[in-house]
Design an enzyme around this catalytic site. Structure first.
Site, PDB file in Angstrom:
ATOM      1  N   ALA A 112       1.757  10.847  -3.870  1.00  0.00           N
ATOM      2  CA  ALA A 112       1.074  10.966  -2.583  1.00  0.00           C
ATOM      3  C   ALA A 112       0.288   9.714  -2.204  1.00  0.00           C
ATOM      4  O   ALA A 112      -0.436   9.724  -1.213  1.00  0.00           O
ATOM      5  CB  ALA A 112       0.136  12.170  -2.612  1.00  0.00           C
ATOM      6  N   ASP A 113       0.462   8.638  -2.980  1.00  0.00           N
ATOM      7  CA  ASP A 113      -0.312   7.424  -2.694  1.00  0.00           C
ATOM      8  C   ASP A 113       0.569   6.175  -2.798  1.00  0.00           C
ATOM      9  O   ASP A 113       0.247   5.242  -3.540  1.00  0.00           O
ATOM     10  CB  ASP A 113      -1.488   7.324  -3.673  1.00  0.00           C
ATOM     11  CG  ASP A 113      -2.509   6.277  -3.263  1.00  0.00           C
ATOM     12  OD1 ASP A 113      -2.553   5.937  -2.062  1.00  0.00           O
ATOM     13  OD2 ASP A 113      -3.252   5.795  -4.139  1.00  0.00           O
ATOM     14  N   PRO A 114       1.684   6.134  -2.043  1.00  0.00           N
ATOM     15  CA  PRO A 114       2.593   4.977  -2.157  1.00  0.00           C
ATOM     16  C   PRO A 114       2.143   3.802  -1.286  1.00  0.00           C
ATOM     17  O   PRO A 114       2.889   3.320  -0.438  1.00  0.00           O
ATOM     18  CB  PRO A 114       3.919   5.558  -1.659  1.00  0.00           C
ATOM     19  CG  PRO A 114       3.504   6.523  -0.601  1.00  0.00           C
ATOM     20  CD  PRO A 114       2.193   7.116  -1.081  1.00  0.00           C
ATOM     21  N   HIS A 115       0.887   3.345  -1.450  1.00  0.00           N
ATOM     22  CA  HIS A 115       0.426   2.207  -0.654  1.00  0.00           C
ATOM     23  C   HIS A 115       1.104   0.928  -1.154  1.00  0.00           C
ATOM     24  O   HIS A 115       1.709   0.910  -2.234  1.00  0.00           O
ATOM     25  CB  HIS A 115      -1.104   2.112  -0.674  1.00  0.00           C
ATOM     26  CG  HIS A 115      -1.702   1.825  -2.018  1.00  0.00           C
ATOM     27  ND1 HIS A 115      -1.605   0.597  -2.638  1.00  0.00           N
ATOM     28  CD2 HIS A 115      -2.435   2.617  -2.851  1.00  0.00           C
ATOM     29  CE1 HIS A 115      -2.253   0.622  -3.782  1.00  0.00           C
ATOM     30  NE2 HIS A 115      -2.746   1.848  -3.952  1.00  0.00           N
ATOM     31  N   ASN A 118       1.274  -0.138  -4.788  1.00  0.00           N
ATOM     32  CA  ASN A 118       1.907   0.747  -5.768  1.00  0.00           C
ATOM     33  C   ASN A 118       3.432   0.702  -5.739  1.00  0.00           C
ATOM     34  O   ASN A 118       4.084   1.445  -6.471  1.00  0.00           O
ATOM     35  CB  ASN A 118       1.456   2.192  -5.541  1.00  0.00           C
ATOM     36  CG  ASN A 118       0.005   2.411  -5.934  1.00  0.00           C
ATOM     37  OD1 ASN A 118      -0.560   1.613  -6.677  1.00  0.00           O
ATOM     38  ND2 ASN A 118      -0.604   3.471  -5.432  1.00  0.00           N
TER      39      ASN A 118
END
Length: 301
Positions: A112-115, A118
């Site tokens: 949920a955090d594919p910034h 990452n």
């Protein structure tokens, strides 16, 4: 209590403020638990690397050195995907999209955090995913309905899309389907009309710029009507959906730097259709949403 009464008075939406707060709080607590992150990383490594046939890389966790307060993971050498050349971004965005859709539509567990920090490109050209502190779960029945929702959206099947919204819990089962279908159909028609006007009015020589401008103009043109629909009907957003939407927006944001005309829903359609046909084992998906709503759907294994 009082907050829910105020929200119900101002709009027809069902209050979801408590669920959103609970999701934020639980996700924040899990993100600082490195034992949980290590378990997430191992799960994604075992689930996704074989499914993507080695196109992605997820680093190994060294469990003997990992505790609740410390995680020790394999070092990955590579550049950020967002900082790569347009051709690399375009190639690996397709891999990233397939990877994300497998998480969302098949395994039910997604990063949920594919910034941009990452998502890395390894020295041998693979897409590497790191940092699994913030992950979310999609209930397995919802993975199947989300698959149908993408298919129905791209096929412009408004009735099917509304039934998907009911099955996902966005709308109550007693909603007036005919009434909301007419409103949503009008929204779709106006959106397409604006897009066609923008294509005609923009010069070919500024294709990339016009693609971005067209998308923005299209969004603002329909946003008022979309807000009206949300306020006039008892919508309720599932707690995991905010995290899912954010992940998709980040992925699309990276993709448009390589291809300004990239559209995440259009790009998702072939994968979603493939998963849908495999999941439901049929070639005609037009009645599946109704079957799911009636509890009569049987899926293949």
């Amino acid at each position: 209590g009082v907050t829910e009464k105020i929200i119900t008075t101002l709009t027809n939406q069902r209050p979801s403020n408590v669920a959103i707060l609970d999701t934020f709080a639980s996700a924040s607590l899990e993100e600082i638990n490195y034992s949980k992150e290590a378990a997430n990383q191992e799960r994604f490594r075992s689930d996704l690397v074989p499914r993507l046939k080695g196109q992605i890389y997820i680093p190994e966790v060294y469990h003997e050195f990992t505790t609740r307060k410390v995680i020790v993971s394999e070092w990955v050498e590579g550049n950020k995907l967002a900082s790569s050349s347009p051709d690399v971004i375009e190639r690996l965005t397709k891999v990233g999209l397939e990877c994300f859709l497998n998480q969302l539509l098949v395994t039910g567990h997604f990063h949920a955090d594919p910034h941009p920090g990452n998502l890395l490109v390894t020295e041998d050209g693979k897409l590497a995913l790191i940092d699994f502190g913030l992950c979310a779960h999609v209930p397995m029945p919802d993975t199947k309905t989300l698959t149908l929702a993408i298919v129905h959206l791209m096929q412009k099947d408004i009735n099917g899309l509304i039934l998907d919204a009911i099955n996902l819990g966005f709308l109550p089962k007693d909603i007036d389907v005919d009434r909301i279908e007419a409103d949503v159909q009008k929204l779709f028609d106006e959106s397409e009309a604006v897009e066609e006007i923008m294509k005609i009015s923009m010069p070919f020589s500024t294709k990339e710029f016009s693609s971005i401008v067209s998308r923005r103009k299209n969004f603002w043109a329909v946003s008022k009507d979309l807000n009206t629909i949300f306020f006039n009907y008892p919508f309720l957003v599932p707690d995991y959906f905010a995290l899912m939407s954010r992940a998709m927006l980040v992925l699309e944001g990276i993709a448009v730097t390589g291809n300004p005309e990239f559209d995440i829903f259009s790009a998702s359609y072939p994968y979603a259709m493939k998963i849908a046909l495999k999941t439901f084992g049929v070639s005609d998906l037009s009645e599946i949403a109704k079957e799911i709503m009636n509890g009569n759907c049987r899926t293949s294994t």
